[in-house]
Write a protein that holds these residues in place. Structure first.
Motif, PDB file in Angstrom:
ATOM      1  N   ILE A 113       0.847  -1.204   0.000  1.00 15.80           N
ATOM      2  CA  ILE A 113       0.000   0.000   0.000  1.00 15.80           C
ATOM      3  C   ILE A 113       0.878   1.248   0.000  1.00 15.80           C
ATOM      4  N   THR A 116       2.901   1.787  -3.233  1.00 12.57           N
ATOM      5  CA  THR A 116       2.039   2.158  -4.360  1.00 12.57           C
ATOM      6  C   THR A 116       1.614   3.613  -4.268  1.00 12.57           C
ATOM      7  N   LEU A 117       1.181   4.038  -3.088  1.00  9.76           N
ATOM      8  CA  LEU A 117       0.770   5.439  -2.907  1.00  9.76           C
ATOM      9  C   LEU A 117       1.939   6.386  -3.160  1.00  9.76           C
ATOM     10  N   GLU A 150      -8.500   3.100  -4.152  1.00 13.40           N
ATOM     11  CA  GLU A 150      -8.317   1.662  -4.061  1.00 13.40           C
ATOM     12  C   GLU A 150      -6.960   1.285  -4.641  1.00 13.40           C
ATOM     13  N   VAL A 151      -6.159   0.604  -3.832  1.00  9.10           N
ATOM     14  CA  VAL A 151      -4.919   0.009  -4.328  1.00  9.10           C
ATOM     15  C   VAL A 151      -5.267  -1.397  -4.818  1.00  9.10           C
ATOM     16  N   PHE A 171      -3.309   2.530  -8.328  1.00  5.33           N
ATOM     17  CA  PHE A 171      -4.212   3.237  -7.416  1.00  5.33           C
ATOM     18  C   PHE A 171      -5.217   4.041  -8.209  1.00  5.33           C
TER      19      PHE A 171
END
Length: 269
Positions: A113, A116-117, A150-151, A171
């Motif tokens: 998470i 990715t963000l 949403e990931v 994402f």
């Protein structure tokens, strides 16, 4: 304190024994209000993990926080020190940390998470936008922007079906909150464009609330393919829909918004 993303209720009531939906509208103000609205937007519900970033910049400093569902993603003291990142144990024992770097508690989920963000959200653009829109002086109230999404992708629930690539995650934004105001889908998309982010796919627009049968038909017959998967050249059945007004509306119970999922119905019904 963070505003956690509130639960979105299903459109219809459920059978007590099977827990499947039945042809009766859920008696909740946030759902009942949808039945009176004639400008609705249907968006794809993604099979991934709810995550968000919070950003604030004021006279006390700059604050960037990442969340996986309702959990703030922290670095343990050792990793924070190595990367010269600030940390605050808030009086809790170190073992409760869900470190996004080392193999601590919660590692498998939140590592994906956080990375990715950090890759998808351009902090330079976000900071520039914030400075252009909010003053940072002693008389200014602290305004926080929260970008929810949403990931999805490999090793995130069944999200690998969307991308078809090993070890790839992405994402999509489904809501943005500025202060305590939730942006409408139109305003959300405009801001996403400024920040170089991608919102969740729009399935269709409706000019009245759909019947139980129409919801079933859309999910299993007319609009059952994932638009997100199509972006990556894949084919997948979508998980479900989010239905909301084209403008942000509220009741005394919260935002007017609802959802329906394929799993809410009996298979092959």
């Amino acid at each position: 304190m963070s505003i956690y993303y509130p639960k979105i209720n299903s459109l219809f009531k459920r059978d007590i024994k099977t827990f499947k939906v039945i042809p009766s509208i859920r008696e909740d103000d946030t759902i009942l209000a949808l039945t009176y609205i004639n400008n609705l937007i249907i968006e794809e519900k993604i099979d991934g993990t709810n995550a968000h970033i919070e950003y604030t910049n004021n006279i006390w400093g700059e604050f960037i926080d990442y969340y996986s569902r309702k959990n703030k993603i922290e670095d343990c003291p050792n990793c924070a020190k190595k990367l010269n990142r600030p940390y605050d144990v808030n009086g809790f024992p170190i073992e409760i940390f869900k470190c996004s770097i080392c193999k601590g508690k919660g590692y498998k989920d939140i590592k994906f998470i956080r990375e990715t963000l950090e890759r998808v959200i351009n902090l330079v653009r976000l900071k520039d936008w914030y400075k252009q829109n909010f003053k940072q002086d002693k008389d200014s109230a602290s305004v926080t922007i929260k970008i929810y999404g949403e990931v999805f992708g490999d090793k995130i629930n069944k999200g690998g079906k969307y991308v078809g690539k090993k070890d790839y995650r992405d994402f999509r934004v489904f809501d943005i909150v500025i202060g305590n105001s939730w942006l409408s889908p139109i305003k959300r998309n405009e801001l996403c464009k400024e920040l170089n982010l991608i919102p969740i796919p729009v399935i269709t627009y409706l000019f009245r609330f759909p019947t139980f049968k129409e919801c079933y038909d859309m999910l299993f017959r007319t609009k059952n393919k994932s638009l997100l998967a199509e972006e990556f050249g894949q084919e997948a059945i979508l998980e479900g829909y989010i239905i909301r007004p084209q403008l942000s509306l509220y009741t005394n119970k919260g935002r007017v918004i609802g959802k329906i999922k394929c799993s809410d119905f009996e298979k092959g019904e």
